[in-house]
Write an enzyme that holds these catalytic residues in place. Structure first.
Site, mmCIF file in Angstrom:
data_model
loop_
_atom_site.group_PDB
_atom_site.id
_atom_site.type_symbol
_atom_site.label_atom_id
_atom_site.label_comp_id
_atom_site.label_asym_id
_atom_site.label_seq_id
_atom_site.Cartn_x
_atom_site.Cartn_y
_atom_site.Cartn_z
ATOM 1 N N LYS A 9 6.650 4.135 4.712
ATOM 2 C CA LYS A 9 7.576 3.743 5.814
ATOM 3 C C LYS A 9 8.970 2.960 5.222
ATOM 4 C CE LYS A 9 4.814 3.730 9.557
ATOM 5 N NZ LYS A 9 4.880 3.627 10.891
ATOM 6 N N SER A 27 0.921 -1.196 0.022
ATOM 7 C CA SER A 27 0.114 0.137 0.154
ATOM 8 C C SER A 27 0.846 1.227 0.093
ATOM 9 C CB SER A 27 -0.899 0.135 1.124
ATOM 10 O OG SER A 27 -0.138 0.415 2.393
ATOM 11 N N TYR A 72 0.674 3.639 1.977
ATOM 12 C CA TYR A 72 1.168 3.964 3.353
ATOM 13 C C TYR A 72 2.393 3.051 3.821
ATOM 14 C CZ TYR A 72 1.575 2.226 8.267
ATOM 15 O OH TYR A 72 2.117 1.671 9.341
ATOM 16 N N HIS A 73 2.411 1.494 3.631
ATOM 17 C CA HIS A 73 3.739 0.939 3.840
ATOM 18 C C HIS A 73 4.625 1.336 2.981
ATOM 19 C CE1 HIS A 73 0.184 -1.987 5.105
ATOM 20 N NE2 HIS A 73 1.208 -2.390 6.019
HETATM 21 N N1 USQ Z 1 -7.552 -8.805 6.860
HETATM 22 C C1 USQ Z 1 -8.944 -9.541 6.706
HETATM 23 N N2 USQ Z 1 -9.709 -8.880 7.129
HETATM 24 C C2 USQ Z 1 -9.970 -7.714 7.511
HETATM 25 C C3 USQ Z 1 -8.879 -6.899 8.025
HETATM 26 C C4 USQ Z 1 -7.756 -7.244 7.296
HETATM 27 O O1 USQ Z 1 -8.730 -10.592 6.103
HETATM 28 O O2 USQ Z 1 -11.152 -7.666 8.051
HETATM 29 C C5 USQ Z 1 -6.425 -8.958 6.249
HETATM 30 C C6 USQ Z 1 -5.589 -8.155 5.575
HETATM 31 O O3 USQ Z 1 -6.097 -8.212 4.107
HETATM 32 C C7 USQ Z 1 -4.064 -8.483 5.606
HETATM 33 C C8 USQ Z 1 -4.117 -8.805 7.193
HETATM 34 O O4 USQ Z 1 -5.373 -9.214 7.499
HETATM 35 O O5 USQ Z 1 -3.603 -9.438 4.828
HETATM 36 C C9 USQ Z 1 -3.778 -7.843 8.183
HETATM 37 O O6 USQ Z 1 -4.485 -6.559 7.968
HETATM 38 P P1 USQ Z 1 -4.494 -5.467 8.989
HETATM 39 O O7 USQ Z 1 -5.504 -4.476 8.581
HETATM 40 O O8 USQ Z 1 -4.491 -5.958 10.277
HETATM 41 O O9 USQ Z 1 -3.028 -4.898 8.786
HETATM 42 P P2 USQ Z 1 -2.188 -3.794 7.595
HETATM 43 O O10 USQ Z 1 -3.438 -3.019 7.028
HETATM 44 O O11 USQ Z 1 -1.235 -4.346 7.244
HETATM 45 O O12 USQ Z 1 -1.903 -2.534 9.049
HETATM 46 C C10 USQ Z 1 -1.889 -2.857 10.143
HETATM 47 C C11 USQ Z 1 -1.612 -1.456 10.817
HETATM 48 C C12 USQ Z 1 -0.300 -0.707 10.286
HETATM 49 C C13 USQ Z 1 0.720 -1.649 10.491
HETATM 50 C C14 USQ Z 1 0.733 -3.144 9.876
HETATM 51 C C15 USQ Z 1 1.638 -3.720 10.286
HETATM 52 O O13 USQ Z 1 -2.839 -0.577 10.584
HETATM 53 O O14 USQ Z 1 0.008 0.643 10.735
HETATM 54 O O15 USQ Z 1 1.908 -1.008 9.998
HETATM 55 O O16 USQ Z 1 -0.617 -3.457 10.436
HETATM 56 S S1 USQ Z 1 1.835 -5.250 8.968
HETATM 57 O O17 USQ Z 1 0.379 -5.728 8.686
HETATM 58 O O18 USQ Z 1 2.892 -6.337 9.322
HETATM 59 O O19 USQ Z 1 2.298 -4.454 7.724
#
Ligand code: USQ
Length: 392
Positions: free
Chosen positions: A185, A179, A181-182
């Site tokens: 970073k 994304s 956002y990522h």
């Molecule tokens: N996901 C689902 N269902 C949902 C929400 C998310 O299946 O209802 C999936 C997403 O598609 C993704 C995973 O779960 O594959 C993680 O999603 P997430 O929304 O928990 O995480 P992400 O959007 O990546 O962002 C969050 C924080 C962000 C941080 C990141 C760490 O909002 O600030 O940097 O987690 S990481 O995921 O390791 O990049």
């Protein structure tokens, strides 16, 4: 220590501020309420009401006797940052002051531009404020595991040794975020590394996975001190969303095949990790990268656990795959190292059934405040799913 926490109103910033103040550190928090503003603009408000930062600091001082100084200001304003760093002379700065939502950054030009500007300019200003006014200050920067993407090889902690045509070198691991956002970073890390190797800053970049949890020892003092707990599609992270969905009786929103694996950690472990990083600073001229998570799960594994534990509590929990709004691999190899923080002394709080049950019971107290309209994904950047779900 004298510590500045940038983004001190956030899900992680506020609990960190209380954690450090309770341990006798001299703490200043800075925030411009950007997340609160975006949450209002996108109808993504947190589950429980959170008093503003000034009120929370007053309340925390009245209850605990520990003072937290509050500055409502924008980290992209360099004059403000100069004044603060010159006057306070921090020994450590914890930098959370970023637009943290991947979906928000993918809505359109304005949101992408705001994310890019805010995140890069805040990081740039932290670097310069330290260079000019507190060159010994340790910068603790919240990065994300999402910087690495999901490559088909093991992920080291930041650095990889490459042998190419008979010669060896060590480089930052190639990063490919999913994304904008990522991606900001990734760019932050590159900026920090440039200034570390050129001017000898000391930096720890914490590559954090999705965090879950509602409370910490300090927030348990009074419910008005709770972190802002989001469950919407913009700011809510996976486990927190599933907790609310389980309580509300909405089928758990598994995106696509549900084989997406990430490294997760309890909010209380974020506090431990940041504390360990601060109390074990790196030398000047070093960029230390630590992968900050305690265990890996796929979306399906988390959904299965939530269904099992929720049902034991008498909740009507089901999981349902919906078209993935994100462009991401749904089945992939994932094996990141994460020994650095354990070696510094991290004692993980793992996601046991008891921990899940406790969090579900906590959310249950706020069941009446759940707005189910915030749950389904409203931002789609996967063209195939756009057609399937009819979302524009
Ligand atoms: N996901 C689902 N269902 C949902 C929400 C998310 O299946 O209802 C999936 C997403 O598609 C993704 C995973 O779960 O594959 C993680 O999603 P997430 O929304 O928990 O995480 P992400 O959007 O990546 O962002 C969050 C924080 C962000 C941080 C990141 C760490 O909002 O600030 O940097 O987690 S990481 O995921 O390791 O990049």
């Amino acid at each position: 220590m004298r510590v500045i926490i940038l983004g001190g109103d956030g899900y992680l910033g506020w609990p960190t501020a209380m954690h450090f103040a309770a341990r006798g550190h001299d703490v200043v928090v800075v925030d411009n309420y950007l997340r609160r503003l975006i949450a209002r603009q996108t109808s993504s408000e947190a589950l429980m009401p959170n008093p503003n930062l000034q009120k929370r600091a007053e309340l925390f001082e009245a209850i605990s006797g520990h003072k937290i100084r509050v500055e409502i200001a924008d980290c992209t304003d360099y004059r403000f940052m100069q004044r603060l760093f010159e006057e306070f002379r921090p020994e450590a700065v914890v930098h959370y002051a970023e637009q943290p939502s991947a979906p928000y950054s993918m809505i359109g030009y304005d949101e992408a531009h705001q994310t890019l500007n805010n995140n890069l300019n805040a990081t740039f200003n932290v670097i310069w404020a330290v260079l000019e006014h507190a060159p010994d200050c340790h910068i603790i920067k919240l990065g994300t595991m999402g910087e690495y993407g999901a490559p088909n090889v093991d992920i080291p902690e930041g650095w990889i040794e490459i042998e190419h045509r008979g010669r060896k070198g060590t480089f930052l691991f190639p990063r490919q975020a999913g994304s904008l956002y990522h991606t900001t970073k990734v760019l932050d890390t590159d900026l920090l590394w440039f200034y570390v190797r050129t001017f000898g800053l000391r930096v720890t970049d914490l590559m954090q996975g999705p965090v879950y949890g509602l409370s910490t020892p300090e927030s348990d003092l009074d419910e008005r001190l709770l972190p802002n707990f989001h469950y919407d599609d913009i700011f809510g992270t996976l486990v927190n969303r599933f907790l609310v969905q389980a309580v509300a009786g909405v089928p758990l929103t598994v995106y696509g095949k549900g084989g997406q694996v990430r490294g997760y950690l309890n909010l209380n472990d974020t506090l431990q990790c940041v504390d360990l990083a601060m109390n074990n600073p790196v030398d000047r001229g070093e960029l230390r990268v630590l992968n900050q998570f305690t265990e890996t799960f796929s979306v399906n594994e988390l959904a299965d656990r939530m269904v099992r534990v929720g049902r034991q509590l008498g909740l009507d929990v089901q999981a349902k795959s919906i078209p993935n709004p994100r462009k991401e691999p749904e089945e992939h190899y994932y094996n990141p190292d994460h020994s650095g923080l354990l070696e510094l002394g991290l004692e993980p709080h793992y996601m046991t059934d008891e921990v899940l049950a406790e969090m579900l019971e906590q959310v249950r107290k706020y069941k009446d405040l759940i707005d189910v309209d915030m749950i389904m994904p409203r931002v789609v950047w996967n063209e195939a799913s756009k057609e399937e779900s009819g979302v524009v």
